[in-house]
Design a protein around this motif. Structure first.
Motif, PDB file in Angstrom:
ATOM      1  N   MET A  20      42.102  48.015  40.155  1.00  0.00           N
ATOM      2  CA  MET A  20      43.238  47.398  40.800  1.00  0.00           C
ATOM      3  C   MET A  20      42.891  45.939  41.100  1.00  0.00           C
ATOM      4  N   THR A  21      43.823  45.041  40.857  1.00  0.00           N
ATOM      5  CA  THR A  21      43.601  43.624  41.127  1.00  0.00           C
ATOM      6  C   THR A  21      44.694  43.088  42.060  1.00  0.00           C
ATOM      7  N   THR A  22      44.315  42.072  42.804  1.00  0.00           N
ATOM      8  CA  THR A  22      45.224  41.373  43.707  1.00  0.00           C
ATOM      9  C   THR A  22      45.126  39.887  43.392  1.00  0.00           C
ATOM     10  N   THR A  23      46.216  39.168  43.571  1.00  0.00           N
ATOM     11  CA  THR A  23      46.225  37.734  43.307  1.00  0.00           C
ATOM     12  C   THR A  23      46.416  36.979  44.613  1.00  0.00           C
ATOM     13  N   ILE A  24      45.513  36.033  44.862  1.00  0.00           N
ATOM     14  CA  ILE A  24      45.608  35.146  46.022  1.00  0.00           C
ATOM     15  C   ILE A  24      45.637  33.723  45.488  1.00  0.00           C
ATOM     16  N   ASP A  25      46.712  33.000  45.764  1.00  0.00           N
ATOM     17  CA  ASP A  25      46.858  31.606  45.324  1.00  0.00           C
ATOM     18  C   ASP A  25      46.645  31.455  43.826  1.00  0.00           C
ATOM     19  N   GLY A  26      47.110  32.429  43.059  1.00  0.00           N
ATOM     20  CA  GLY A  26      46.986  32.363  41.609  1.00  0.00           C
ATOM     21  C   GLY A  26      45.623  32.800  41.093  1.00  0.00           C
ATOM     22  N   PHE A  27      44.771  33.293  41.963  1.00  0.00           N
ATOM     23  CA  PHE A  27      43.418  33.708  41.589  1.00  0.00           C
ATOM     24  C   PHE A  27      43.344  35.224  41.697  1.00  0.00           C
ATOM     25  N   SER A  28      42.940  35.890  40.613  1.00  0.00           N
ATOM     26  CA  SER A  28      42.880  37.352  40.588  1.00  0.00           C
ATOM     27  C   SER A  28      41.555  37.861  41.129  1.00  0.00           C
ATOM     28  N   LEU A  29      41.660  38.855  42.005  1.00  0.00           N
ATOM     29  CA  LEU A  29      40.489  39.491  42.593  1.00  0.00           C
ATOM     30  C   LEU A  29      40.579  41.001  42.373  1.00  0.00           C
ATOM     31  N   ASP A  30      39.467  41.598  41.999  1.00  0.00           N
ATOM     32  CA  ASP A  30      39.404  43.047  41.894  1.00  0.00           C
ATOM     33  C   ASP A  30      39.357  43.634  43.296  1.00  0.00           C
ATOM     34  N   LEU A  31      39.552  44.938  43.362  1.00  0.00           N
ATOM     35  CA  LEU A  31      39.441  45.631  44.638  1.00  0.00           C
ATOM     36  C   LEU A  31      38.400  46.718  44.488  1.00  0.00           C
ATOM     37  N   PRO A  32      37.211  46.601  44.968  1.00  0.00           N
ATOM     38  CA  PRO A  32      36.621  45.491  45.712  1.00  0.00           C
ATOM     39  C   PRO A  32      36.216  44.354  44.778  1.00  0.00           C
ATOM     40  N   PRO A  33      36.149  43.154  45.317  1.00  0.00           N
ATOM     41  CA  PRO A  33      35.841  41.991  44.474  1.00  0.00           C
ATOM     42  C   PRO A  33      34.353  41.901  44.160  1.00  0.00           C
TER      43      PRO A  33
END
Length: 119
Positions: free
Chosen positions: A1-14
């Protein structure tokens, strides 16, 4: 699963590289925001931190602590490193040229204003 913060993709957990990349992006955005008069930097930084906070609520306590330790360490490292907008040290030749120009201006002003009054 990934999340985007300010156009930057982060995995969960990163992974650590993603956290460092996000911190670098936020520093770059802050450097750019400094030159926008319509932005209030305090509000801008709070919004960044709020998005990070919202993201970290999805992590467990250990992951959250690791995230903040990495994120804050990178921001501190970037703050210590030379700012991309920091000017280089003045060239000593430039200082000498400025002194020379000021001396010439002083001589011209002397002969234009003071010399006729004193004679």
């Amino acid at each position: 699963m990934t999340t985007t913060i300010d156009g930057f993709s982060l995995d969960l957990p990163p992974i650590k590289a993603q956290i460092i990349g996000l911190a670098q992006l936020h520093r770059k955005q802050l450097d750019e925001a400094i030159y926008h008069n319509e932005l209030r930097l305090g509000d801008f930084c709070l919004a960044q931190r709020k998005r990070v906070y919202d993201y970290t609520r999805e992590l467990n306590e250990e992951q959250r602590a690791d995230f903040y330790q990495t994120y804050n360490s990178e921001l501190q490292r970037l703050a210590i490193d030379e700012s991309p907008h920091q000017h280089e040290n003045e060239n000593p030749a430039n200082v000498k040229v400025m002194i020379g120009v000021l001396v010439v201006i002083a001589i011209v002003l002397y002969f234009v204003f003071l010399a006729p009054v004193l004679h």
